[in-house]
Design an enzyme around this catalytic site. Structure first.
Site, PDB file in Angstrom:
ATOM      1  N   SER A  32      23.828 -25.509  45.903  1.00 18.09           N
ATOM      2  CA  SER A  32      23.796 -24.113  46.343  1.00 18.09           C
ATOM      3  C   SER A  32      23.997 -23.176  45.155  1.00 18.09           C
ATOM      4  O   SER A  32      24.968 -23.278  44.425  1.00 18.09           O
ATOM      5  CB  SER A  32      24.892 -23.865  47.382  1.00 18.09           C
ATOM      6  OG  SER A  32      24.678 -24.653  48.534  1.00 18.09           O
ATOM      7  N   HIS A  64      18.854 -25.412  50.037  1.00 16.65           N
ATOM      8  CA  HIS A  64      18.231 -26.550  49.367  1.00 16.65           C
ATOM      9  C   HIS A  64      16.741 -26.571  49.732  1.00 16.65           C
ATOM     10  O   HIS A  64      16.320 -25.983  50.727  1.00 16.65           O
ATOM     11  CB  HIS A  64      18.909 -27.860  49.793  1.00 16.65           C
ATOM     12  CG  HIS A  64      20.371 -27.907  49.442  1.00 16.65           C
ATOM     13  ND1 HIS A  64      20.825 -28.428  48.268  1.00 16.65           N
ATOM     14  CD2 HIS A  64      21.460 -27.474  50.123  1.00 16.65           C
ATOM     15  CE1 HIS A  64      22.148 -28.327  48.227  1.00 16.65           C
ATOM     16  NE2 HIS A  64      22.557 -27.750  49.348  1.00 16.65           N
ATOM     17  N   ARG A  85      18.250 -32.856  49.199  1.00 17.34           N
ATOM     18  CA  ARG A  85      19.548 -33.513  49.004  1.00 17.34           C
ATOM     19  C   ARG A  85      20.075 -33.992  50.354  1.00 17.34           C
ATOM     20  O   ARG A  85      20.089 -33.255  51.336  1.00 17.34           O
ATOM     21  CB  ARG A  85      20.531 -32.517  48.392  1.00 17.34           C
ATOM     22  CG  ARG A  85      21.852 -33.150  47.962  1.00 17.34           C
ATOM     23  CD  ARG A  85      22.776 -32.124  47.342  1.00 17.34           C
ATOM     24  NE  ARG A  85      23.655 -32.722  46.346  1.00 17.34           N
ATOM     25  CZ  ARG A  85      24.409 -32.029  45.506  1.00 17.34           C
ATOM     26  NH1 ARG A  85      24.358 -30.701  45.530  1.00 17.34           N
ATOM     27  NH2 ARG A  85      25.182 -32.644  44.627  1.00 17.34           N
ATOM     28  N   HIS A  87      23.118 -35.064  52.358  1.00 17.22           N
ATOM     29  CA  HIS A  87      24.576 -35.005  52.364  1.00 17.22           C
ATOM     30  C   HIS A  87      25.169 -36.085  53.268  1.00 17.22           C
ATOM     31  O   HIS A  87      24.547 -36.510  54.243  1.00 17.22           O
ATOM     32  CB  HIS A  87      25.046 -33.629  52.845  1.00 17.22           C
ATOM     33  CG  HIS A  87      24.680 -32.512  51.932  1.00 17.22           C
ATOM     34  ND1 HIS A  87      23.413 -31.961  51.895  1.00 17.22           N
ATOM     35  CD2 HIS A  87      25.415 -31.822  51.016  1.00 17.22           C
ATOM     36  CE1 HIS A  87      23.388 -30.983  51.004  1.00 17.22           C
ATOM     37  NE2 HIS A  87      24.582 -30.884  50.450  1.00 17.22           N
ATOM     38  N   GLU A 186      37.374 -27.406  54.925  1.00 14.22           N
ATOM     39  CA  GLU A 186      38.719 -27.969  54.861  1.00 14.22           C
ATOM     40  C   GLU A 186      39.739 -27.017  55.500  1.00 14.22           C
ATOM     41  O   GLU A 186      39.590 -25.797  55.434  1.00 14.22           O
ATOM     42  CB  GLU A 186      39.114 -28.226  53.394  1.00 14.22           C
ATOM     43  CG  GLU A 186      38.168 -29.126  52.632  1.00 14.22           C
ATOM     44  CD  GLU A 186      36.891 -28.421  52.187  1.00 14.22           C
ATOM     45  OE1 GLU A 186      35.860 -29.108  51.996  1.00 14.22           O
ATOM     46  OE2 GLU A 186      36.912 -27.177  52.056  1.00 14.22           O
ATOM     47  N   SER A 205      29.755 -32.888  48.494  1.00 14.50           N
ATOM     48  CA  SER A 205      28.701 -33.636  47.816  1.00 14.50           C
ATOM     49  C   SER A 205      29.245 -34.214  46.509  1.00 14.50           C
ATOM     50  O   SER A 205      30.451 -34.253  46.294  1.00 14.50           O
ATOM     51  CB  SER A 205      27.506 -32.718  47.521  1.00 14.50           C
ATOM     52  OG  SER A 205      27.865 -31.725  46.565  1.00 14.50           O
ATOM     53  N   ASN A 228      33.540 -19.709  46.715  1.00 15.88           N
ATOM     54  CA  ASN A 228      34.584 -19.123  47.556  1.00 15.88           C
ATOM     55  C   ASN A 228      35.926 -19.740  47.202  1.00 15.88           C
ATOM     56  O   ASN A 228      35.988 -20.835  46.629  1.00 15.88           O
ATOM     57  CB  ASN A 228      34.278 -19.363  49.047  1.00 15.88           C
ATOM     58  CG  ASN A 228      34.153 -20.838  49.382  1.00 15.88           C
ATOM     59  OD1 ASN A 228      33.084 -21.433  49.184  1.00 15.88           O
ATOM     60  ND2 ASN A 228      35.228 -21.447  49.848  1.00 15.88           N
TER      61      ASN A 228
END
Length: 265
Positions: A32, A64, A85, A87, A186, A205, A228
């Site tokens: 990203s 992506h 990609r 993930h 998270e 990733s 972030n």
């Protein structure tokens, strides 16, 4: 050689057939915010939809692109920019995640550049910061390796390539990346745990891909863009649009940086 490696070799054969390029030198995964670097690498010499290569689909996560592209740098090296990609949160299969890396190795690549957009658990790494990876923590409880495949991970991110990156930007900070499974972000408690375990960055990733690259004997360079502050360190909530917006804002600057590094590899 495992069935997964055989499948990657077949994918590399089809890639060579469709691109007309017998051998690539450098593999590149653009996370990203990093996509613009491809246009600055040099002359584009081939492009193929990822869905036409065994083991890939046309699906791509926002940010992506599902196309494999080949470029020739000014010093004559051939770079494979890997699209689509895959993930871990999409398949829950580490071998699927590793497929692109293994295909690149089978296509001749001896160097692997992996990038990502990530959250920061280090208050010195504010959004927009590019961090050079010096190590990672694989928190997925998975591995693309099978059987008694004992791969040394002591220097996963090659010191020589890190030194080379510092010749382009001497001020690049270094940090430790921790891969979670996702796709949920998270929790604040998980972020505090990551910091206690020694992580500076968190994301979804990179670690599994780097394990596969180490198994293949590739040199690895890892670069993270902080998009972030991780949960509990920044605002009240997180969303994927925040990641995309931060990546877009930083794209011109980090694309130039990455292209300059790759050109001297």
């Amino acid at each position: 050689m495992t069935e997964a490696h055989d499948f990657a070799a077949e994918a590399a054969r089809v890639l060579a057939e469709k691109t007309g390029i017998e051998k690539h030198d450098i593999a590149l995964i653009l996370g990203s915010g990093w996509g613009g670097a491809a246009e600055l690498l040099g002359e584009e010499i081939a492009s193929v939809p990822a869905a036409e290569i065994p083991g890939f689909s046309g699906h791509a996560v926002a940010g992506h692109h599902a196309v494999h592209r080949s470029f020739r740098t000014p010093n004559g090296r051939t770079v494979l920019a890997l699209g689509a990609r895959q993930h871990f949160y999409q398949s829950r299969d580490a071998s699927t995640v590793a497929h692109a890396v293994r295909m690149a190795a089978a296509a001749g690549c001896t160097q692997f550049v992996v990038t990502n957009g990530c959250g920061s658990v280090n208050r010195d790494f504010v959004p927009g910061t590019v961090v050079l990876l010096k190590d990672h923590i694989n928190f997925t409880s998975a591995t693309p390796l099978e059987g008694a495949t004992f791969v040394d991970m002591t220097q996963t991110y090659t010191p020589r390539l890190r030194d080379l990156a510092h010749t382009i930007d001497a001020d690049l900070p270094e940090g430790v990346y921790m891969q979670f499974t996702g796709p949920q972000y998270e929790t604040p408690a998980e972020v505090r745990m990551a910091a206690i375990l020694g992580a500076d960055l968190v994301g979804m990733s990179t670690a599994l891909e780097s394990i596969a690259a180490r198994e293949a004997g590739m040199e690895i360079l890892g670069l993270s863009l902080v998009t972030n502050l991780a949960a509990g360190f920044g605002g009240e909530t997180l969303d994927h649009q925040e990641v995309l917006d931060a990546g877009a804002a930083a794209a011109p600057r980090i694309s130039r940086l990455l292209a300059e590094i790759v050109k001297v590899m």
